[in-house]
Enzyme design. Structure first.
Site, PDB file in Angstrom:
ATOM      1  N   TRP A 196       0.827  -1.223   0.000  1.00  6.51           N
ATOM      2  CA  TRP A 196       0.000   0.000   0.000  1.00  6.51           C
ATOM      3  C   TRP A 196       0.853   1.261   0.000  1.00  6.51           C
ATOM      4  O   TRP A 196       0.330   2.353  -0.076  1.00  6.51           O
ATOM      5  CB  TRP A 196      -0.973   0.004   1.178  1.00  6.51           C
TER       6      TRP A 196
ATOM      7  N   GLU B 121      -5.083  -0.044   6.660  1.00  6.54           N
ATOM      8  CA  GLU B 121      -5.210   0.400   8.049  1.00  6.54           C
ATOM      9  C   GLU B 121      -6.206  -0.459   8.823  1.00  6.54           C
ATOM     10  O   GLU B 121      -5.995  -0.771   9.989  1.00  6.54           O
ATOM     11  CB  GLU B 121      -5.626   1.875   8.108  1.00  6.54           C
TER      12      GLU B 121
ATOM     13  N   GLY C 187     -10.113 -11.943  12.570  1.00  5.72           N
ATOM     14  CA  GLY C 187     -10.918 -11.636  13.761  1.00  5.72           C
ATOM     15  C   GLY C 187     -11.651 -10.310  13.634  1.00  5.72           C
ATOM     16  O   GLY C 187     -11.532  -9.615  12.619  1.00  5.72           O
TER      17      GLY C 187
ATOM     18  N   TYR D  58      -8.531   7.502  14.494  1.00  7.08           N
ATOM     19  CA  TYR D  58      -7.216   7.090  14.011  1.00  7.08           C
ATOM     20  C   TYR D  58      -7.243   6.804  12.510  1.00  7.08           C
ATOM     21  O   TYR D  58      -6.409   7.313  11.746  1.00  7.08           O
ATOM     22  CB  TYR D  58      -6.687   5.846  14.760  1.00  7.08           C
TER      23      TYR D  58
ATOM     24  N   ASP E 276      -1.421   5.918  16.464  1.00 10.37           N
ATOM     25  CA  ASP E 276      -1.724   4.532  16.826  1.00 10.37           C
ATOM     26  C   ASP E 276      -0.867   4.147  18.039  1.00 10.37           C
ATOM     27  O   ASP E 276      -0.184   4.993  18.624  1.00 10.37           O
ATOM     28  CB  ASP E 276      -1.501   3.594  15.629  1.00 10.37           C
TER      29      ASP E 276
END
Ligand code: SF4
Length: 365
Positions: free
Chosen positions: A24, A37, A81, A119, A137
């Site tokens: 990216w 992200e 997850g 964020y 972060d």
């Protein structure tokens, strides 16, 4: 307080020589920055790369993602997850596509999209658009907590506010894309949680925690969340080479994912009793335990799950299910199961069955 332009320059120079080559970072399209992200909130960089490559190969832009079926999105997310994030990505893509496909460029519009918090908005605005916006972060928090000796846990509002203020003050105008990534990368590669490599750090001269010899105490640890052990039982029913699975409903953990029926082992119950009861409650099937398959241990959020897995027999092999905890069901071949998204524990169960000689005949199909 170090002189802000010198501090930023040292970190940027370091980044230019040490940055990882990540997919990216080649085009910096808002779509790719957003997807990366969202994945990086779930997993480590090394693990995120193959997920990202598979995802953007299948959904190269926001229109392709908007047209996707949610099941496929969940399948590509399987193993990361927090599946609500994948569902939010699909919903946000539809909203962006419906309003023309241009990714929003303001904090207010971005945070109005499902799943985009402060964020992620800061990361998209800075990394994709190079707007003068901070992106903070956990890596950035750790670097600033150490360099500026912030003596409160990051979970506390004042500590977070101080980091946000520093991130805004130190941001060099017109260079947020590189500066924000540089601080994150420094936190990931040098100023690591354990064993930071202060000797190779470009801002070691500015670092207050290092000067005071208290690097190991910064950031100040917050209160650890209690880990909750959970005993769960699940069962595999096989009929004519097909396995019974059901799809989890909206509004629950793992919504939209597939599973073998089962549930929590209640007080005073054995796992065998629990799986028989759960099948009765969730499907109306009367089952009995033929034999244990495996015990799978895995964690999610604050839970440490022990999943007792059984092979089951059905009293009436032609019975139809009456679902109370699922939206649909399938009798699926092992190959068809591979097309569906499962929570990690159930995917582990299938992997174990695949390598178990008792099930060789089943997985040959
Ligand atoms: S000197 Fe050490 S503690 Fe300070 S910012 Fe660099 S790596 Fe982190």
């Amino acid at each position: 307080m170090p002189e802000s332009s010198t501090f930023a320059r040292r970190i940027i120079d370091w980044f230019e020589h040490n940055r990882r080559d990540l997919p990216w970072r080649r085009t910096y399209t808002p779509y790719q920055v957003w997807i990366s992200e969202m994945m990086l909130q779930q997993t480590q960089m090394d693990r995120a790369v193959p997920y990202f490559e598979r995802f953007v190969a299948r959904f190269p832009d926001v229109h392709a993602l908007a047209a996707a079926n949610e099941e496929e999105v969940l399948k590509l997310w399987e193993g990361l997850g927090y599946y609500s994030r994948a569902r939010n990505i699909a919903r946000a893509a539809r909203i962006v596509a419906e309003s023309g496909g241009e990714f929003p460029r303001s904090r207010a519009e971005l945070t109005a999209l499902p799943g985009i918090g402060p964020y992620t908005a800061g990361a998209i605005l800075s990394i994709a658009y190079n707007e003068d916006e901070p992106a903070v972060d956990a890596n950035v928090e750790r670097v600033y907590a150490r360099v500026f000796d912030i003596d409160a846990p990051m979970a506390e509002r004042e500590a977070k506010a101080r980091v946000r203020e520093l991130a805004a003050q130190l941001l060099p105008t017109g260079e947020s894309r590189i500066y924000n990534q540089a601080v994150m990368e420094l936190g990931a590669l040098v100023c690591t949680p354990r064993a930071p490599r202060c000797d190779t750090c470009p801002v070691s001269e500015d670092c207050e925690a290092r000067r005071l010899g208290i690097v190991a105490q910064r950031p100040v640890p917050g209160r650890k969340k209690d880990i909750v052990p959970l005993e769960v039982a699940t069962g595999v029913l096989v009929r004519d080479g097909r396995l019974f699975v059901q799809k989890r409903p909206e509004g629950q953990v793992w919504a939209g994912l597939w599973e073998f029926p089962g549930g929590t082992v209640e007080a005073g119950e054995t796992p065998q009793q629990a799986v028989v009861r759960e099948f009765d409650e969730e499907t109306g099937f009367t089952v009995s335990v033929r034999e244990p398959i495996a015990i799978v241990r895995h964690g999610y959020t604050r839970f440490r799950v022990t999943l007792h897995c059984f092979l089951l027999d059905m009293a009436d092999a032609s019975a139809e299910p009456h679902l109370t905890a699922a939206t649909e069901y399938r009798w699926a071949t092992p190959r068809q199961l591979d097309e569906l998204a499962f929570p990690a524990g159930h995917r582990k169960l299938m992997d174990l069955m695949r390598g178990d000689i008792r099930f060789t005949h089943l997985f040959r199909i």
